[in-house]
Motif scaffolding. Structure first.
Motif, PDB file in Angstrom:
ATOM      1  N   SER A 191      56.092  18.641  73.677  1.00  0.00           N
ATOM      2  CA  SER A 191      57.534  18.814  73.826  1.00  0.00           C
ATOM      3  C   SER A 191      58.164  17.688  74.635  1.00  0.00           C
ATOM      4  O   SER A 191      59.306  17.810  75.075  1.00  0.00           O
ATOM      5  N   GLU A 208      52.284  23.573  71.239  1.00  0.00           N
ATOM      6  CA  GLU A 208      52.449  24.602  72.257  1.00  0.00           C
ATOM      7  C   GLU A 208      51.144  25.031  72.909  1.00  0.00           C
ATOM      8  O   GLU A 208      51.166  25.664  73.967  1.00  0.00           O
ATOM      9  N   THR A 213      52.109  19.991  76.809  1.00  0.00           N
ATOM     10  CA  THR A 213      53.372  20.721  76.726  1.00  0.00           C
ATOM     11  C   THR A 213      53.628  21.549  77.980  1.00  0.00           C
ATOM     12  O   THR A 213      54.717  21.455  78.570  1.00  0.00           O
ATOM     13  N   GLU A 217      56.728  20.831  80.571  1.00  0.00           N
ATOM     14  CA  GLU A 217      57.710  21.882  80.845  1.00  0.00           C
ATOM     15  C   GLU A 217      57.721  22.247  82.325  1.00  0.00           C
ATOM     16  O   GLU A 217      58.783  22.529  82.900  1.00  0.00           O
ATOM     17  N   ARG A 220      59.577  19.428  84.075  1.00  0.00           N
ATOM     18  CA  ARG A 220      61.024  19.566  83.842  1.00  0.00           C
ATOM     19  C   ARG A 220      61.624  20.637  84.760  1.00  0.00           C
ATOM     20  O   ARG A 220      62.696  20.443  85.345  1.00  0.00           O
ATOM     21  N   SER A 221      60.941  21.763  84.866  1.00  0.00           N
ATOM     22  CA  SER A 221      61.447  22.850  85.702  1.00  0.00           C
ATOM     23  C   SER A 221      61.532  22.429  87.162  1.00  0.00           C
ATOM     24  O   SER A 221      62.498  22.754  87.860  1.00  0.00           O
ATOM     25  N   ASP A 231      54.371  28.509  82.637  1.00  0.00           N
ATOM     26  CA  ASP A 231      53.894  27.146  82.397  1.00  0.00           C
ATOM     27  C   ASP A 231      53.139  26.591  83.607  1.00  0.00           C
ATOM     28  O   ASP A 231      52.194  25.806  83.446  1.00  0.00           O
TER      29      ASP A 231
END
Length: 262
Positions: A191, A208, A213, A217, A220-221, A231
């Motif tokens: 992703s 996924e 991935t 993620e 990013r969070s 994640d």
């Protein structure tokens, strides 16, 4: 404790040796150049088209989306460094000389891992600085930035152990440089550059369920202050699997190979 202290001293010595080699043969330029090229290419060439699929629908929003993926691409490229340096040590016979010295065998591998992890962190900071010059801004708190740095460090450390295992397994320096290539492809099939929902069903399933991935993620969070969710735990599980698996594989191959060395 009396057994651990000499091992740490030997590992520090091997770390200094690895850093000196890195200064003379700076593979860090490759670690920085490739992700920067990808960042410029995806943002300024494909950013307008790819950004149209995001809520804001512009190049600036795509820059925010793609930077975590590029940072993980930088880390993924780090597995090549320890693979090459370990394979070079084995091919040049320096390991045979180390066996005649009163040093910990594990310190040789640890020096490669720590040295390359430091190089990866420097390369990641350099790529992030380029992203900042391009306009990337993340509303992360101090704890978010520290969490992102810790996550990238743990991933780098785990991948370096896997890279060391590749270097011991390889028959030469040339093959050692090729074995980690599939790891570098994984961030591109995650992703990191496009949402997994836009992929075909079979590719979406793979994206996924591969490690990069959840890595991306989670990053990013942490950078944008959104809920991490499951994640983070999946990322930690993958880090343990890759790190411990690479360490066990590297140690086993290293002991067997050095025992066969005349």
């Amino acid at each position: 404790m009396s057994a651990i202290a000499p091992s740490l001293t030997d590992a520090t010595t091997m770390l200094r040796r690895n850093i000196r080699h890195a200064v003379r043969y700076p593979i860090i330029t490759y670690l920085i150049a490739l992700p920067v090229v990808f960042l410029l290419l995806f943002v300024y060439v494909f950013g307008g088209t790819m950004g149209a699929g995001l809520p804001a629908g512009d190049t600036a929003s795509y820059l925010l989306y793609v930077v975590p993926g590029v940072l993980l691409l930088t880390v993924a490229g780090g597995a090549t460094g320890p693979a090459i340096s370990v394979a070079q040590d084995l091919s040049e016979g320096i390991i045979t000389r180390f066996r005649t010295m009163n040093i910990s065998r594990s310190a040789v591998l640890m020096g490669h891992v720590l040295g390359n992890t430091i190089q990866l962190m420097i390369a990641t900071v350099a790529v992030l600085l380029v992203a900042l010059l391009m306009g990337f801004r993340a509303p992360a708190s101090v704890w978010g930035w520290l969490g992102a740095a810790g996550l990238l460090t743990l991933i780098s450390y785990a991948l370096c152990w896997l890279g060391v295992a590749f270097g011991v397994y390889a028959r030469g320096v040339e093959s050692a440089s090729n074995l980690p290539m599939p790891i570098m492809i994984l961030p591109l099939l995650s992703s990191g550059f496009v949402p997994t929902e836009s992929m075909p069903s079979w590719m979406q399933w793979f994206a996924e369920h591969q490690p990069f991935t959840p890595f991306i993620e989670t990053l990013r969070s942490l950078l944008f202050g959104t809920p991490v969710g499951s994640d983070a735990w999946i990322s930690l599980a993958w880090i343990v699997v890759i790190g411990v698996g690479g360490w066990l594989w590297a140690r086993r191959l290293y002991e067997r190979k050095t025992l066969r060395t005349p």
